[in-house]
Each structure stands twice: as C-alpha cells, then as structure tokens.
Design an enzyme around this catalytic site. Structure first.
Site, PDB file in Angstrom:
ATOM      1  N   ALA A  87       0.872  -1.183   0.000  1.00 29.80           N
ATOM      2  CA  ALA A  87       0.000   0.000   0.000  1.00 29.80           C
ATOM      3  C   ALA A  87       0.904   1.227   0.000  1.00 29.80           C
ATOM      4  O   ALA A  87       2.075   1.156   0.390  1.00 29.80           O
ATOM      5  CB  ALA A  87      -0.891  -0.026   1.229  1.00 29.80           C
ATOM      6  N   GLU A 137      -0.391  -9.340  -0.499  1.00 30.26           N
ATOM      7  CA  GLU A 137      -1.821  -9.607  -0.249  1.00 30.26           C
ATOM      8  C   GLU A 137      -2.615  -9.602  -1.556  1.00 30.26           C
ATOM      9  O   GLU A 137      -3.527 -10.406  -1.739  1.00 30.26           O
ATOM     10  CB  GLU A 137      -2.370  -8.565   0.736  1.00 30.26           C
ATOM     11  CG  GLU A 137      -1.801  -8.776   2.135  1.00 30.26           C
ATOM     12  CD  GLU A 137      -2.051  -7.598   3.070  1.00 30.26           C
ATOM     13  OE1 GLU A 137      -1.711  -6.461   2.688  1.00 30.26           O
ATOM     14  OE2 GLU A 137      -2.568  -7.810   4.162  1.00 30.26           O
ATOM     15  N   GLU A 187       5.023  -4.927   7.059  1.00 26.25           N
ATOM     16  CA  GLU A 187       4.314  -3.834   7.739  1.00 26.25           C
ATOM     17  C   GLU A 187       4.832  -3.616   9.160  1.00 26.25           C
ATOM     18  O   GLU A 187       4.834  -2.501   9.668  1.00 26.25           O
ATOM     19  CB  GLU A 187       2.806  -4.114   7.791  1.00 26.25           C
ATOM     20  CG  GLU A 187       2.100  -4.059   6.445  1.00 26.25           C
ATOM     21  CD  GLU A 187       2.043  -5.394   5.735  1.00 26.25           C
ATOM     22  OE1 GLU A 187       2.840  -6.316   6.071  1.00 26.25           O
ATOM     23  OE2 GLU A 187       1.207  -5.531   4.825  1.00 26.25           O
ATOM     24  N   GLY A 195       0.777  -5.011   0.966  1.00 30.14           N
ATOM     25  CA  GLY A 195      -0.411  -5.100   0.111  1.00 30.14           C
ATOM     26  C   GLY A 195      -0.127  -5.773  -1.222  1.00 30.14           C
ATOM     27  O   GLY A 195      -1.028  -6.347  -1.839  1.00 30.14           O
TER      28      GLY A 195
HETATM   29  N1  CAA Z   1       4.615   3.211  -0.654  1.00 31.93           N
HETATM   30  C1  CAA Z   1       5.005   4.361  -1.223  1.00 31.93           C
HETATM   31  N2  CAA Z   1       6.147   4.505  -1.913  1.00 31.93           N
HETATM   32  C2  CAA Z   1       6.928   3.410  -2.032  1.00 31.93           C
HETATM   33  C3  CAA Z   1       6.583   2.164  -1.477  1.00 31.93           C
HETATM   34  C4  CAA Z   1       5.359   2.088  -0.764  1.00 31.93           C
HETATM   35  N3  CAA Z   1       4.907   0.941  -0.223  1.00 31.93           N
HETATM   36  N4  CAA Z   1       7.557   1.283  -1.753  1.00 31.93           N
HETATM   37  C5  CAA Z   1       8.474   1.938  -2.478  1.00 31.93           C
HETATM   38  N5  CAA Z   1       8.099   3.220  -2.652  1.00 31.93           N
HETATM   39  C6  CAA Z   1       8.816   4.272  -3.379  1.00 31.93           C
HETATM   40  C7  CAA Z   1       9.993   4.774  -2.573  1.00 31.93           C
HETATM   41  O1  CAA Z   1       9.595   5.724  -1.603  1.00 31.93           O
HETATM   42  C8  CAA Z   1      10.859   5.375  -3.675  1.00 31.93           C
HETATM   43  O2  CAA Z   1      10.319   6.631  -4.030  1.00 31.93           O
HETATM   44  P1  CAA Z   1      11.303   7.901  -4.249  1.00 31.93           P
HETATM   45  O3  CAA Z   1      12.107   7.531  -5.465  1.00 31.93           O
HETATM   46  O4  CAA Z   1      10.344   9.019  -4.483  1.00 31.93           O
HETATM   47  O5  CAA Z   1      12.120   8.008  -3.014  1.00 31.93           O
HETATM   48  C9  CAA Z   1      10.608   4.415  -4.841  1.00 31.93           C
HETATM   49  O6  CAA Z   1       9.387   3.744  -4.536  1.00 31.93           O
HETATM   50  C10 CAA Z   1      11.685   3.360  -4.973  1.00 31.93           C
HETATM   51  O7  CAA Z   1      11.846   2.711  -3.735  1.00 31.93           O
HETATM   52  P2  CAA Z   1      13.247   2.548  -2.981  1.00 31.93           P
HETATM   53  O8  CAA Z   1      14.154   3.679  -3.316  1.00 31.93           O
HETATM   54  O9  CAA Z   1      12.958   2.321  -1.526  1.00 31.93           O
HETATM   55  O10 CAA Z   1      13.780   1.218  -3.683  1.00 31.93           O
HETATM   56  P3  CAA Z   1      14.788   0.117  -3.093  1.00 31.93           P
HETATM   57  O11 CAA Z   1      15.076  -0.790  -4.209  1.00 31.93           O
HETATM   58  O12 CAA Z   1      15.907   0.772  -2.355  1.00 31.93           O
HETATM   59  O13 CAA Z   1      13.929  -0.676  -1.970  1.00 31.93           O
HETATM   60  C11 CAA Z   1      11.971  -1.832  -1.126  1.00 31.93           C
HETATM   61  C12 CAA Z   1      12.855  -1.449  -2.363  1.00 31.93           C
HETATM   62  C13 CAA Z   1      12.745  -2.774  -0.194  1.00 31.93           C
HETATM   63  C14 CAA Z   1      10.754  -2.545  -1.662  1.00 31.93           C
HETATM   64  C15 CAA Z   1      11.575  -0.540  -0.356  1.00 31.93           C
HETATM   65  O14 CAA Z   1      11.038   0.394  -1.280  1.00 31.93           O
HETATM   66  C16 CAA Z   1      10.530  -0.775   0.697  1.00 31.93           C
HETATM   67  O15 CAA Z   1      10.844  -1.259   1.773  1.00 31.93           O
HETATM   68  N6  CAA Z   1       9.258  -0.404   0.421  1.00 31.93           N
HETATM   69  C17 CAA Z   1       8.168  -0.482   1.388  1.00 31.93           C
HETATM   70  C18 CAA Z   1       7.700  -1.914   1.565  1.00 31.93           C
HETATM   71  C19 CAA Z   1       6.600  -1.957   2.611  1.00 31.93           C
HETATM   72  O16 CAA Z   1       6.805  -1.635   3.771  1.00 31.93           O
HETATM   73  N7  CAA Z   1       5.388  -2.372   2.199  1.00 31.93           N
HETATM   74  C20 CAA Z   1       4.242  -2.450   3.060  1.00 31.93           C
HETATM   75  C21 CAA Z   1       3.412  -1.195   2.930  1.00 31.93           C
HETATM   76  S1  CAA Z   1       2.095  -1.115   4.107  1.00 31.93           S
HETATM   77  C22 CAA Z   1       0.888  -2.139   3.498  1.00 31.93           C
HETATM   78  O17 CAA Z   1       1.030  -2.698   2.418  1.00 31.93           O
HETATM   79  C23 CAA Z   1      -0.354  -2.343   4.371  1.00 31.93           C
HETATM   80  C24 CAA Z   1      -1.288  -3.402   3.870  1.00 31.93           C
HETATM   81  O18 CAA Z   1      -1.472  -4.404   4.523  1.00 31.93           O
HETATM   82  C25 CAA Z   1      -2.060  -3.230   2.658  1.00 31.93           C
END
Ligand code: CAA
Length: 260
Positions: free
Chosen positions: A68, A114, A134, A111
């Site tokens: 998400a 999911e 998460e 998400g």
């Molecule tokens: N939401 C918003 N933006 C996101 C995102 C997310 N879930 N995941 C990645 N992005 C964005 C980053 O902020 C970044 O944007 P900018 O270039 O503007 O900074 C871009 O995508 C590229 O990401 P990274 O620079 O972080 O890429 P990376 O290769 O270094 O890392 C990753 C990749 C490990 C997937 C890392 O992006 C990450 O940890 N993302 C979040 C994963 C996460 O926590 N997901 C769960 C979300 S909560 C949820 O999903 C609740 C639910 O139950 C539905």
C-alpha cells in the site's frame, strides 16, 4: 474499456486471456487509492466481457507491488482510515468471478503480497520476493495477509514473516505452497500465459463455478462446503458446455466450449 492512469489493460492480450499491468514504476507499483479503484473497475469490466475467460495480473520485472502507498497514509488518523476504508475496494477485486493469475517478479510486499494472494494462482519469476514487512513501519497486514498467508504457508512461516518482516524468495515460496510455478525472469509472464491458456480452453462456466466453490473452503465448514460444491456441480448440467464436454469425450474429440 475505460482508460486508466496507473494500470494498463489489454482485454484481448491472447485468445480469451486479458492482461492487466500495474503501472506506477517510479513507486514500485505502490498501491495508492486511485490505482486500487482503477484495478477494481477494470476487473469488473473484464468480468462482464464474454470473450475474456482468464485474467493475468502483473507488474514489472522489479516489482509486482511494494505494498500500500505509505506516503498516502503516513499522516492519517484512525478515523481518517475508517472513513477512507481503503480495503473496501479490495472486496470488489475478491468478487471477480473469472480466474485471476498473478504473474509476480521482484517485490510482492505488504499489500502487494496480499494482492497476489487475493488472486487465484501465482506464477513467479526467480527474482520474486514475498513479504509482509508492515511490522517494520509500525503496523500489520490489513488486506488479508494474516489470514491468507497463514492458510497458504501454515502458521509457523506466516508468523515468522509477519512478525519479523523478512522476505522469502520464490524457491521458498514454492516449497511453502504459496505459489504455483517459477520461471526465469524473462519467461515468467509466458509461463503465466501458459497456465492461463490451459484454463481458457475449459468451460468458462465450469471454471467460474469451480473457483467459487474452492474459495468457499475458506469460509464454510466442510459439510456446508460440500453442499455448496454439489449445488454448483448440478447447476452446470443446465448449460451447453456440460453437454459439449461429455459428448466430446464419448465421440473422442476435443470439446469446443462456448460458455453457455
Ligand atoms: N509506498 C510508497 N512509496 C513506495 C513504497 C510504498 N509501499 N515502496 C516503495 N516506494 C517508493 C519509494 O519511496 C521510492 O520513491 P522515491 O524515489 O520518491 O524516493 C521508490 O518507490 C523506490 O523505492 P526505494 O528507493 O525504496 O527502492 P529500493 O530498491 O531501495 O527498496 C523496497 C525497495 C525494499 C521494496 C523498499 O522500497 C521498501 O521497503 N518499500 C516499502 C515496503 C513496505 O513496507 N510495504 C508495506 C506497505 S504497508 C501495506 O502494504 C499495508 C497493507 O497491509 C495493505
């Protein structure tokens, strides 16, 4: 077909198979509210198109979806979250009658994992990574992760993934029963299409009724589930596909299902 901003829809990607691509590459296909609304609307449209029998949902090589959209919800209050009720959109996706195959490469996190699990089958590239991270941002799965992951891979692995936020790779996901097939990254979409083709030649009525009955095994006790299955089985005898399938068997030829 509507046009969308964050997804690309090809209703006739292959015969009877539609392809939907998540298309927010700059954000690793993070699932913001608009994208999920578009996905729900597209799946509803595809569900209503007779020529579409199977739907393949994919992202890009680097990410199926990284969860998400954290940026969209970071400053929300609990009341905001209740009012927005972002996961109600997901109920629409779950209601899709046609089989959906997730073709996953790269990140399928939060998400994203999911969403893949909400589909009916998962074909993964060798680079796929599945996780529910998460916990690392101070929350927990909210779109079915605690329920679907536990049922798919069992309590031990689900608990570990959800409480540590650690990812698993495609090989481990396969061994745990989360996914159906693994292919090299340049072939994972082809592999998903092969699986889709095997389903698309079957009776569309029978595949939809069978999908519905399998999903009931999540919701009903065994006895109620068995009655549900039996009712769908008998109902299929109202259609031409059953007559065609059984005649073709007896006449030693391939069936030609029309979905009627
Ligand atoms: N939401 C918003 N933006 C996101 C995102 C997310 N879930 N995941 C990645 N992005 C964005 C980053 O902020 C970044 O944007 P900018 O270039 O503007 O900074 C871009 O995508 C590229 O990401 P990274 O620079 O972080 O890429 P990376 O290769 O270094 O890392 C990753 C990749 C490990 C997937 C890392 O992006 C990450 O940890 N993302 C979040 C994963 C996460 O926590 N997901 C769960 C979300 S909560 C949820 O999903 C609740 C639910 O139950 C539905």
């Amino acid at each position: 077909m509507n046009t969308f901003e964050f997804i690309i829809v090809e209703p006739a990607y292959q015969q009877h198979i539609a392809l939907v691509r998540l298309n927010r590459p700059d954000a690793l296909n993070a699932l913001n509210l608009q994208l999920m609304g578009e996905l729900r609307d597209a799946l509803k449209e595809l569900d209503d198109m007779d020529e579409v029998r199977v739907i393949v949902l994919t992202g890009n090589e680097k990410a199926f979806a990284a969860g998400a959209d954290i940026k969209q919800m970071a400053d929300k209050s609990a009341i905001d979250m209740l009012k927005i009720d972002q996961f109600s959109t997901w109920d629409g996706i779950k209601r899709t009658k046609k089989p959906i195959i997730a073709a996953v490469s790269g990140f399928a996190l939060g998400g994203g994992c999911e969403l893949a699990m909400t589909c009916d089958m998962i074909v993964a590239s060798e680079t796929a990574k599945f996780g529910q991270p998460e916990i690392k941002i101070g929350v927990m799965p909210g779109a079915g992760g605690t329920q679907r992951l536990s049922r798919a891979v069992g309590k031990a692995l689900a608990m570990e993934m959800i409480l540590t936020g650690n990812f698993i790779n495609a090989e481990k996901a396969m061994a745990a029963g989360l996914i159906n097939r693994i292919a090299p990254v340049e072939l994972y979409l082809d592999e998903a299409m092969k699986l889709a083709t095997e389903i698309a030649v079957q009776s569309p009525l029978a595949t939809q009724m069978a999908k519905e009955a399998v999903l009931k095994s999540y919701e009903l006790g065994l006895q109620e589930g068995l009655y549900f299955e039996r009712k769908n089985y008998y109902l299929l005898f109202a259609g031409q596909d059953q007559k065609e399938g059984m005649s073709a068997f007896i006449e030693k030829r391939k069936p030609d299902f029309k979905g009627n």
